[in-house]
Structure formats: C-alpha cells, structure tokens
Design an enzyme around this catalytic site. Structure first.
Site, PDB file in Angstrom:
ATOM      1  N   CYS A  54      -0.975  -4.466   9.518  1.00 20.85           N
ATOM      2  CA  CYS A  54      -1.716  -4.377   8.259  1.00 20.85           C
ATOM      3  C   CYS A  54      -1.861  -5.736   7.585  1.00 20.85           C
ATOM      4  CB  CYS A  54      -1.053  -3.367   7.320  1.00 20.85           C
ATOM      5  SG  CYS A  54      -1.964  -3.114   5.766  1.00 20.85           S
TER       6      CYS A  54
ATOM      7  N   ARG B  58       8.302  -9.132   3.721  1.00 21.62           N
ATOM      8  CA  ARG B  58       8.325  -7.962   4.583  1.00 21.62           C
ATOM      9  C   ARG B  58       9.770  -7.612   4.914  1.00 21.62           C
ATOM     10  NH1 ARG B  58       4.193  -6.813   3.010  1.00 21.62           N
ATOM     11  NH2 ARG B  58       2.272  -6.231   4.099  1.00 21.62           N
TER      12      ARG B  58
ATOM     13  N   CYS C 241     -19.346   4.559  17.331  1.00 24.18           N
ATOM     14  CA  CYS C 241     -20.231   4.497  16.158  1.00 24.18           C
ATOM     15  C   CYS C 241     -20.939   3.139  16.086  1.00 24.18           C
ATOM     16  CB  CYS C 241     -19.443   4.754  14.879  1.00 24.18           C
ATOM     17  SG  CYS C 241     -18.283   3.430  14.444  1.00 24.18           S
TER      18      CYS C 241
ATOM     19  N   THR D 165       0.832  -1.207   0.000  1.00 25.76           N
ATOM     20  CA  THR D 165       0.000   0.000   0.000  1.00 25.76           C
ATOM     21  C   THR D 165       0.866   1.257   0.000  1.00 25.76           C
ATOM     22  OG1 THR D 165      -1.726  -1.201   1.198  1.00 25.76           O
ATOM     23  CG2 THR D 165      -1.870   1.201   1.193  1.00 25.76           C
TER      24      THR D 165
ATOM     25  N   ARG E 133     -12.221   4.967   9.695  1.00 30.02           N
ATOM     26  CA  ARG E 133     -11.971   4.035   8.600  1.00 30.02           C
ATOM     27  C   ARG E 133     -10.871   4.594   7.706  1.00 30.02           C
ATOM     28  NH1 ARG E 133     -17.259   2.197   5.390  1.00 30.02           N
ATOM     29  NH2 ARG E 133     -17.902   2.150   7.579  1.00 30.02           N
TER      30      ARG E 133
END
Length: 380
Positions: free
Chosen positions: A178, A373, A103, A50, A118
């Site tokens: 992530c 990674r 929420c 990302t 988000r």
C-alpha cells in the site's frame, strides 16, 4: 495439495467488533476460496493509516464486526476454481486494489484503476456471491478492502494478489502492498524527476517519506521536505531529504518560500497530506515552463482546488495518482525486485514489530505518531 483444501479453516483473527474499540483476538472460521479466489496464510502484516481511519469509522457508515488489514505477505494455501496463475506454496502480497486484466483500465498502459477491483471501503463481502468468507459461531464477519490481513488466513480475489520472488523476506516486503508503493510510485512513475532535478515533498508521514525515497532513487539533487511537525525532520534525512521547511516558521505562503529557495520553483512536487492548501501550494511551488506537481493525498469531499489559470498557461502541470500508478499483479513483483537489488531501502520504514497477540500496540504506536510502519508477526 494442502490437507485443508476445500475445508473450512479455524484460525485466529483480530476482530473489530465496534468502531474505535480495541481489536479482539478470536477463533474464526475461514471458508474455502470460491471461483477466482485464493486463500492465503498470512505470515506478516503491517498497520496503515487507512486501517486506523476506517476502524475509527470517520466519515463513513460503520460496518462491523470487521477484520481490517491490507499490507501483508503470505503463502497461498489453496485456490478456487479458475485460478491457474497461482498454486499452493506461492509467495504473495495481497493488495487493496486489483487488476482484473479485462477492463479498459487494465488493458491501458496508462492506468491502474481497474473497473472491477478498484478499492471499495464500503463493500464488506466477496464479489463472487456477495457473502463473507469469515464467521464466528455462524455470525458473518465483514471483509475490509478485499484483503482482511489481520487474520492467520484470509480469502482474496485473484486479481488482488501479486505473486513475488520466494526469496524476498516477507517481513520486509509486506509493506509494499500500500503506502510505500504509493509514495514511491508517485515520484518515480508520475512526477518522473530527472537526475539532478529538485523535488519538494509535502507531508513526511509514511507515504511522503516513500515519495522522498523515490526522489532519492531517481537521483534528485535537492529533496525538500515540508511538514507542520518539525520533529519529523531528522528522520526524513534517512530518506534523502536535503532540506526541511515548516510552513509555521514563515510569514508568507510556503510556495513563495520554496520559489525563493530554488530560484523560481522546484522541478517536481509531490503532495502526500490530503490538505487542500498543501495541494495548492505544491502546484504553485513548481517552476514555470516544466514544473510538475503530483497529488497523492485524499482531500475532504467538500474541498475545492483553487488556483489562477495562468499557473497552467505558464506551463506548470498538475497530475494525480492512485497507488503510485502501479498495477498490482503486473508491477508489484518488480517493486519487490528493486528491494532485492538494493535499489529500494525498506528497513528504515519499519520502526516497530509486535506479535499478533499485541496487535493493539501497533494502533497505539501509529496514533501517537511514533511509528512509520509496525510489522505484526502472525506466528510470534
């Protein structure tokens, strides 16, 4: 109380001044945390696809200069007004998505998609005041997904910070912020294979390998890895993959190949590529009556999913997931404990390590396909 509490901190950060250009190590100023914010000293961070995608500015409006990074581990340096659940010295993982706790999504046991926090790749400022906490000589530097961990210090909303076991090695568990949690959670929390069932995983990159790891942890009897690059197959065996298939080696749709291999289809399938054809294949390769397919990869905005309605009527189930259905603050600490209890193996995901001064090498490793990674050591 830290001696730097309430003060601007000067530190090193890897700044992306332009899209696709090498990051530059700069001395930047990091402002103190405001209400509901935490300032974190980053000790280890890692590079995710990302980061590379948005650094290259593909399919988006460029927002530069910017500090990327969202997989990391560190220690709380100071907290802003209203923060009571964290204190200086706590060990934490900042996360690219959050959990406000108030929420409808956060109050639901079935969702982790917080309305307030988000993921937002286009917002480069903090929610509190619409400003950045980073600057250099008065010039603002934008944040990335609310984390910006390619800096020795960063400021993050409290809802995006998971407090973890201080005994957990941050140079290992930082990768759980992530992709690894996303893939593993897609299998364990959403596909939910039973012990002895079969699982097909489409895409053997980091997220796909994490999905395989989840299948291994669940006790799957067969884990079939599907990828267009056969060079990934040997590595995949370390993650429990029992069989590998390259669609290019067959003259029929891969879903038909898998159905033949498994007497009608696999029990579970997890798609981790973002390819719309892989998504369709993953759904159509699960067994009728009980098969479940889970979509993880992000498709192109103009893609459309097409399959015959009878595939649903024959009791195949299609699901999607975000961050493996983990709530960052509530669930990520328990994922860390899976590693501490030796249920989850992380060392095999970490293929490289570089000092912060050589962060651009991490980009080279990933773009060349050599890295799952790469750990970036901030103090090295």
């Amino acid at each position: 109380m830290s001696s730097t509490t309430g003060q601007v901190i000067k530190c090193k950060a890897a700044v992306a001044w332009e899209a696709g250009k090498p990051l530059v190590i700069e001395e930047v100023e990091v402002a103190p945390p405001q209400a509901n914010e935490v300032r974190i000293k980053i000790l280890f961070t890692s590079l995710c696809h990302t980061d590379v995608y948005f650094w290259e500015a593909k399919g988006q409006t460029p927002l530069f200069p910017r500090i990327f990074g969202h997989e990391a581990g560190g220690i709380v340096e100071s907290v802003g007004e209203g923060v009571t659940e964290l204190k200086p010295g706590d060990h934490v993982l900042p996360c690219f998505t959050g959990e406000c706790g108030d929420c409808h999504h956060c109050k639901s046991e079935e969702s982790n998609m917080c309305d307030l926090l988000r993921i937002n790749t286009e917002r480069g400022v903090m929610l509190n005041d619409g400003k950045t906490r980073f600057s250099k000589n008065g010039q603002p530097i934008f944040h990335f997904v609310g984390t910006s961990t390619f800096s020795e210090y960063t400021v993050v909303h409290i809802g995006c910070v998971a407090k973890i076991n201080p005994a957990a090695p941050l140079d290992k568990v930082c990768v759980l912020s992530c992709g690894i949690s996303t893939g593993m959670g897609a299998t364990l929390n959403v596909a939910k294979p039973k012990k002895g069932q079969s699982v097909a995983v489409f895409g053997l990159g980091a997220v796909g390998l994490a999905a395989c790891e989840g299948a291994r942890m669940a006790g799957a009897s067969r884990i079939i890895g599907i990828d267009l690059h056969s060079g990934r197959f040997e590595e995949a065996k370390k993650f429990g993959v029992t069989e590998c298939v390259n669609p290019k080696d067959h003259d029929k749709p891969i879903q038909e190949v898998i159905a033949e291999m498994t007497d009608g289809g696999v029990d579970r399938a997890v798609e981790c590529t973002g390819s719309i054809q892989a998504m369709i294949s993953a759904f159509e390769c699960v067994h009728d009556g009980w098969g479940v397919a889970v979509l993880v990869g992000v498709p192109s905005k103009d893609d459309s999913f097409k399959t015959h309605p009878m595939n649903f009527l024959n009791e195949r189930t299609l699901k999607g997931t975000f961050f493996g259905n983990y709530k960052p603050r509530t669930d990520i600490p328990s994922v860390v404990e899976k590693f501490m209890n030796k249920e989850l193996e992380l060392d095999k995901f970490i293929t490289h390590s570089v000092p912060f001064s050589e962060i651009n090498k991490a980009f080279d490793y990933m773009r060349d396909g050599h890295s799952i990674r790469c750990i970036i050591c901030m103090d090295a």
